[in-house]
Design a protein around this motif. Sequence first.
Motif, PDB file in Angstrom:
ATOM      1  N   PHE A  47     -33.215   4.083  44.878  1.00 60.79           N
ATOM      2  CA  PHE A  47     -33.844   3.955  43.572  1.00 60.79           C
ATOM      3  C   PHE A  47     -33.128   4.865  42.577  1.00 60.79           C
ATOM      4  N   THR A  87     -39.046  -4.605  43.246  1.00 62.78           N
ATOM      5  CA  THR A  87     -39.216  -3.176  42.990  1.00 62.78           C
ATOM      6  C   THR A  87     -40.575  -2.890  42.395  1.00 62.78           C
ATOM      7  N   ASN A 104     -39.099   1.947  49.814  1.00 64.22           N
ATOM      8  CA  ASN A 104     -39.995   1.020  49.119  1.00 64.22           C
ATOM      9  C   ASN A 104     -41.277   0.782  49.901  1.00 64.22           C
TER      10      ASN A 104
END
Length: 464
Positions: free
Chosen positions: A208, A228, A168
């Motif tokens: 993910f 997210t 991320n």
Amino acid sequence: MSISIPDSVIDSSRLDALLEREQQRFAARHPRSAELYARGREVYLYGTPLHWMQLWPGAHPVYMRDAQGAHLRDVDGNEFVDLCLGDTGSMFGHSHPAIADAIARQAHRGVTAMLPSEDGVWVGEELSRRFGLPYWQLATSASDANRFALRLARLVTGRDKILVFNGNYHGSVDETQVEFDAQGRMRTRTNVTANGMDHERLVRLVEFNDIEALERELSHGDVACVITEPMMTNIGMVPVAPGYHAALREITRRYGTLLLIDETHTISTGPGGCTRAWGLEPDIFVLGKAIAGGIPSAVYGVTEAVAQRVWAAKPPAWAGGEKRNNHSGFGGTLVGNQLTIAGLRATLEHVMTDENYAHMIEMATRIARSVDADIAKHALPWHLTQVGARAEYMFMPQPPRNGSEAKAGRNGPLEAFIHLYLLNRGVLITPFHNMMLACPQLAPGDVDQHNRAFSECLAELVGG
């Protein structure tokens, strides 16, 4: 060591020779920048005001003189087509006239007073209309907006844990500075210190697009918020799998977990981001970087349901006819200052328009088609992903499904060569990965300059 490519092999000595040649060319073109970097190393901890500024290819940073629209000039007089655009911070072009004029006017009328303004009301109304969430707050960066939003999520849920995705990027938020090691165990991200954050107690980490892992980690009932992007963008673009967003929304609701969608990069999709284009339903929405023309700014919005829970926990100042100190650990004296508000209104009103996005996406598509054609011409096992005005190629045949696959597809020496080759021919792309952005002022001739340089680069790379 060698890099294998169908019908061609580039061994390390060949790549080293190409890099050395480009380094020499870079040094000859940037003597003034070299002098400034030597001075900067005497006064800055890492040589530049922000240490990321050193991550460009070359022996030292390129020092900027001025920039306008899609073009940038350095202190040595070199001119560039800018497809980096401040790594999204100037996605709508450098010093767009509508934004620059609004900021200049406001600078003469007052910069900050810790007072609201009429333009600020307009900005809030436009954010609600554009993104569909009714209540908003401002911050000075997307990092801060994410921090404040996570604090709100913990406030209203009474839970401590945050769920994040491997690979991320949500700025410098401590909870997000984690990754999987080779054995699939969570650890603090490489080169980042834990900074007192007890990740084991406060963070859950999954890949993910992995619905099974997501449900397993949320089933404990202790996660306040999932944070997210609509699709991953910073480790290399990781597209969302079919049905994943629907599953993410259903599972978070079932376990009482709030969903925060950070569109700081994916605002390249269109005027309402992926949230509007894909019909997403976040509880909390965050957007930063480009929305005030490069002036530090971010916004975060919440649904009616979340707002009611926030007010129940921390009543607003006007509730009950008495003033309350509802600082709540988020804010900042300069948040919502008049200069930022002027940049926000000008950007939202005059620049983030359907017409501008249509042109930006057309130019990004022109880049993508040419890059795709060159990849196919040389039978390279690479692919390109385009998200609106944003395009990026990666050194793997198919788009990665998660952060681990994206990381495995990176190739530092190859990236360095391509980036430096383009820079030496007057084209800037984002130094952290192979990403290109198209701003409203980007012209077909600018795109063709990139496309010619990239085509020549691949021809040299494969010896064609």
